[in-house]
Design an enzyme around this catalytic site. Structure first.
Site, PDB file in Angstrom:
ATOM      1  N   GLY A  89       0.836  -1.147  -0.141  1.00  0.00           N
ATOM      2  CA  GLY A  89      -0.360   0.164  -0.180  1.00  0.00           C
ATOM      3  C   GLY A  89       0.809   1.167  -0.192  1.00  0.00           C
ATOM      4  O   GLY A  89       2.056   1.324  -0.627  1.00  0.00           O
ATOM      5  N   SER A  90       0.255   2.660   0.591  1.00  0.00           N
ATOM      6  CA  SER A  90       0.831   3.475   0.227  1.00  0.00           C
ATOM      7  C   SER A  90       2.543   4.109   1.143  1.00  0.00           C
ATOM      8  O   SER A  90       2.705   4.435   0.861  1.00  0.00           O
ATOM      9  CB  SER A  90      -0.031   4.935   0.902  1.00  0.00           C
ATOM     10  OG  SER A  90      -1.768   4.709   0.358  1.00  0.00           O
ATOM     11  N   VAL A  91       3.282   2.854   1.483  1.00  0.00           N
ATOM     12  CA  VAL A  91       4.337   3.356   2.795  1.00  0.00           C
ATOM     13  C   VAL A  91       5.754   2.766   1.538  1.00  0.00           C
ATOM     14  O   VAL A  91       6.480   3.224   1.637  1.00  0.00           O
ATOM     15  CB  VAL A  91       4.648   2.102   3.525  1.00  0.00           C
ATOM     16  CG1 VAL A  91       4.018   2.909   5.020  1.00  0.00           C
ATOM     17  CG2 VAL A  91       4.230   0.334   3.049  1.00  0.00           C
TER      18      VAL A  91
END
Length: 484
Positions: free
Chosen positions: A217-219
């Site tokens: 995801g966004s990491v």
């Protein structure tokens, strides 16, 4: 008459030669394999009749051999139980070894080349043979803080020292008690093994390093931002789409922002603000413009695709490069077929914290002989230069803004500047998303880099987000390091 005798003598000579050859093969060529075979009871007795060296954390043994007598003279015990299970592994009569018990078996068994002179000394003095000890890099207070903060939620925590790569904490949940597999009651051992392998929580799996990889995801947007800055075509002030969704080329589909809310009211954002608000449309556009191969190359520079042994094996990440534009947009936000282990995300934050230099992760600090003298001191080793110091500085500023007034405010520590990034990763299998957070602190003098993943939202389930669930876990780990 001489003819038949000659033929007989040839046959006898061939038989004797075959016997000599087979004996030589068994005694010399194949001796090691036969000796190490699980069915060799004599070898098992010999191993368990020798005192195995301890595995040590912070000066205290977390794996030790206790003399109990009987056929198996020494019993392997793990005083801290599940807390260090995925680091130590187990030492079992029935199922062999795992973890450090496997990767450093020659040291612990006393057969390593580095312990040659110790073995000679034991022979000359008439002492019973014993193994060397393995000192781990783990910090007891940090490990405890990580385990307590994660609690009963499934997931993993890993903390690295950015300047050295040393692993300060490594927790995989659920864990297990290695004592159950090291017992001399073979019936109990088999029962425990079957129970652990049947457990849907997969307690034997080290989620921090290997096994089933996760969509980040966004990491993963840290990697995408690094690739953008390194290309020379972007700065933190570069304008990008910031609406509620991004129209994807070659398809009627769109890439929505979290909650389908616009990143900015006017539909435009900057790279810096896109990181702060975790804007999907902005990073999706970067993925389309750069292409998946550029992002894959950046991930490779950080070590995602490397075959790492720390000395525990790390499963390489999956970061596809041959993708079309819509797929590249998805990959840029850590979705599609991107899969990682938490250690890869921790290495990303550590690279930012260390001016772009990635240090090889290491779980072993030193090797000592039975006399406790250091025979090998493991020194930090650079793995790669992931990006320039200028890129690292820009990423640091962006990640600081995430914690100060973005999606990661739950990671704030009073009086300490924290750099971080949240992530909420869709699993693609009708289960709740995974919650992620990665960070380092202090931002101006980094002492620790952390990655946390909580599977399927943990206690919050479908209401999860990386900022709400994983960030507090990372904060507890950072606080434990800063309190040392």
């Amino acid at each position: 008459m001489n003819g038949p005798l000659r033929r007989l003598s040839v046959v006898v000579a061939l038989l004797l030669g075959s016997l000599l050859l087979s004996t030589t093969w068994v005694q010399f060529v194949n001796a090691g394999e036969i000796s190490a075979g699980q069915g060799n009871v004599r070898e098992v007795y010999r191993e368990f009749g020798r005192e195995r060296g301890p595995i040590v954390v912070g000066g205290d043994p977390v794996a030790v051999s206790t003399e109990v007598g009987g056929d198996y003279r020494f019993l392997r015990e793990y005083p801290a139980g599940p807390l260090y299970a995925h680091a130590t592994g187990y030492y079992s009569i029935v199922y062999g070894t795992s973890g450090i018990e496997r990767t450093n078996n020659d040291v612990l068994a006393g057969t390593a080349d580095a312990l040659f002179y110790s073995r000679i000394g034991q022979i000359l003095t008439g002492e019973d043979p014993s193994g060397g000890s393995v000192q781990l890099t783990l910090d007891p207070a940090v490990q405890q803080a990580a385990a307590e903060a994660l609690g009963d939620q499934r997931g993993a925590v890993i903390a690295l020292e950015p300047a050295t790569g040393r692993v300060l904490a490594m927790v995989s949940s659920p864990s297990y008690d290695p004592d159950r597999l090291s017992s001399h009651d073979l019936g109990d051992v088999r029962e425990a093994w079957e129970e652990l392998n049947a457990d849907e929580g997969r307690p034997l799996e080290n989620r921090a390093l290997s096994g089933r990889l996760y969509p980040p995801g966004s990491v993963f947007k840290i990697v995408t931002a690094a690739a953008a800055l390194e290309s020379g075509d972007y700065t933190p002030e570069t304008e990008l789409p910031g609406g509620a969704e991004l129209d994807l080329p070659l398809t009627d589909a769109t890439l929505p922002n979290y909650g389908r809310r616009p990143c900015e009211a006017d539909g435009t954002t900057t790279l810096a603000d896109a990181m702060r608000t975790s804007c999907n449309p902005a990073f999706g556009q970067i993925g389309i413009d750069l292409g998946a191969e550029a992002i894959r190359e950046q991930a490779a520079e950080i070590g995602y695709l490397a075959d790492l042994d720390i000395p525990l094996p790390v499963t390489p990440a999956t970061v596809p490069g041959d993708l079309n534009a819509p797929q590249s947009a998805q990959a840029a936000i850590g979705q599609f077929d991107v899969r990682v282990a938490p250690i890869h995300i921790a290495m990303t934050s550590a690279a930012v914290a260390n001016d772009g230099l990635v240090m090889t992760p290491q779980l072993v600090r030193s090797i000592r002989g039975p006399d406790l003298q250091v025979v090998e001191d493991i020194q930090p080793e650079p793995l790669s230069t992931a990006f320039s110091p200028e890129t690292a500085a820009a990423l640091t500023d962006m990640m600081v803004s995430v914690v100060e007034d973005g999606t990661g405010t739950a990671a704030q520590i009073p009086g300490v500047q924290v750099a971080g990034k949240t992530g909420t990763a869709q699993t693609g299998n009708d289960t709740d998303p995974h919650a992620w957070f990665t960070s380092f602190a202090p931002a101006d003098d980094p002492q620790v880099a952390v990655a946390v993943v909580v599977e399927n939202g943990g206690d919050l389930g479908s209401e999860t987000s990386g900022g709400r669930v994983a960030a507090p876990v990372a904060r507890a780990v950072m606080e434990a390091v800063l309190a040392r």
